[in-house]
Design a protein around this motif. Structure first.
Motif, PDB file in Angstrom:
ATOM      1  N   LYS A  49       0.832  -1.208   0.000  1.00 36.47           N
ATOM      2  CA  LYS A  49       0.000   0.000   0.000  1.00 36.47           C
ATOM      3  C   LYS A  49       0.871   1.264   0.000  1.00 36.47           C
ATOM      4  CE  LYS A  49      -3.702   2.355   2.552  1.00 36.47           C
ATOM      5  NZ  LYS A  49      -4.595   2.506   1.382  1.00 36.47           N
ATOM      6  N   PHE A  52       2.724   1.068  -3.604  1.00 35.62           N
ATOM      7  CA  PHE A  52       1.833   1.224  -4.765  1.00 35.62           C
ATOM      8  C   PHE A  52       0.462   1.762  -4.348  1.00 35.62           C
ATOM      9  CE2 PHE A  52       4.502  -2.628  -5.439  1.00 35.62           C
ATOM     10  CZ  PHE A  52       5.286  -2.176  -6.512  1.00 35.62           C
ATOM     11  N   PRO A  53       0.405   2.961  -3.809  1.00 32.84           N
ATOM     12  CA  PRO A  53      -0.865   3.515  -3.303  1.00 32.84           C
ATOM     13  C   PRO A  53      -1.973   3.601  -4.350  1.00 32.84           C
ATOM     14  CG  PRO A  53       0.788   5.233  -3.561  1.00 32.84           C
ATOM     15  CD  PRO A  53       1.497   3.941  -3.693  1.00 32.84           C
ATOM     16  N   LYS A  54      -1.629   3.900  -5.599  1.00 35.97           N
ATOM     17  CA  LYS A  54      -2.635   4.056  -6.647  1.00 35.97           C
ATOM     18  C   LYS A  54      -3.165   2.713  -7.155  1.00 35.97           C
ATOM     19  CE  LYS A  54      -0.964   8.539  -8.292  1.00 35.97           C
ATOM     20  NZ  LYS A  54      -0.435   9.324  -9.459  1.00 35.97           N
ATOM     21  N   LYS A  55      -2.341   1.669  -7.032  1.00 31.68           N
ATOM     22  CA  LYS A  55      -2.745   0.337  -7.504  1.00 31.68           C
ATOM     23  C   LYS A  55      -3.458  -0.472  -6.424  1.00 31.68           C
ATOM     24  CE  LYS A  55       0.969  -0.429 -10.892  1.00 31.68           C
ATOM     25  NZ  LYS A  55       2.070  -1.365 -11.271  1.00 31.68           N
ATOM     26  N   ASN A  57      -5.921  -1.926  -4.600  1.00 31.91           N
ATOM     27  CA  ASN A  57      -7.359  -2.195  -4.528  1.00 31.91           C
ATOM     28  C   ASN A  57      -7.540  -3.696  -4.322  1.00 31.91           C
ATOM     29  OD1 ASN A  57      -7.141  -3.500  -7.122  1.00 31.91           O
ATOM     30  ND2 ASN A  57      -7.268  -1.466  -8.079  1.00 31.91           N
TER      31      ASN A  57
END
Length: 222
Positions: A49, A52-55, A57
């Protein structure tokens, strides 16, 4: 889910830095059991997280869990305070826990064939992951002692942090683990309480070994 028959299953729950991981590793090595530190899975996801905050999910998480190797949980950076704090928050997510639980249960009931069973430690192992475990333990220790142990561990990893900061972090982790609505940390009635405050590693191991050996001998498995 298929389950291997005639295997030893050990479930351990504990608050942070109580010594459960060290004990679980020693027990697993002695009895040739597959060991899984379930908390490391959430720490691994917390690291992802951060990286890769944007990925980050549910689809991404499920893919990473599916490809997860045990060696991925051994990296030292997973022990950082930042990762630990985020891991505690991630563990509150119902969808994420469901995905992680499936991974944990499969390893608990279907450990690699070279092992005689499994030993898992975490927060909800005794009542959620392996409710029919042959042995259930709840490992605990005084919060100040736990903070000292974690500080020593972090100092060994060359982390610059104070005892006061570690103590605060441990207390926050406890508050989060005990009070979350999904799979909170709690001692079940059938779990044996082991307080490690005044016990060294060897004494703790021998205490648990005695309990396990007694039952294995009684059941003709030793």
């Amino acid at each position: 889910m298929k389950k291997r028959k005639k295997i030893i299953k050990i479930a351990i729950d504990s608050p942070a830095a109580a010594g459960a991981g060290t004990l679980a590793k020693a027990i697993s090595k002695h009895y040739n059991l597959f060991y899984l530190d379930t908390g490391k899975i959430y720490r691994y996801l917390a690291f992802l997280k951060i990286k890769f905050p944007k990925k980050f999910n549910l689809k991404f998480i499920k893919l990473k869990i599916k490809k997860l190797k045990i060696k991925d949980l051994s990296y030292k950076f997973l022990l950082s305070d930042e990762v630990g704090t985020k891991a505690s928050l991630i563990a509150k997510n119902k969808s994420i826990r469901k995905a992680v639980h499936s991974f944990q249960k499969n390893l608990a009931y279907n450990p690699p064939k070279k092992f005689k069973g499994s030993c898992l430690d975490g927060r909800d192992i005794t009542y959620n992951i392996i409710p029919d475990a042959d042995f259930k333990f709840y490992i605990t220790a005084d919060v100040k002692i736990r903070a000292l142990r974690r500080l020593k561990e972090l100092k060994h990893l060359k982390k610059k942090i104070t005892y006061k900061e570690v103590l605060k972090s441990i207390k926050n982790r406890d508050k989060s683990d005990f009070n979350r609505k999904i799979s909170p940390l709690r001692k079940t009635k059938d779990s044996l309480l082991i307080n490690t405050t005044n016990l060294n590693k060897r004494a703790c191991f021998l205490k648990i070994k005695k309990i396990i050996d007694r039952k294995l001998i009684l059941n003709g498995n030793l």
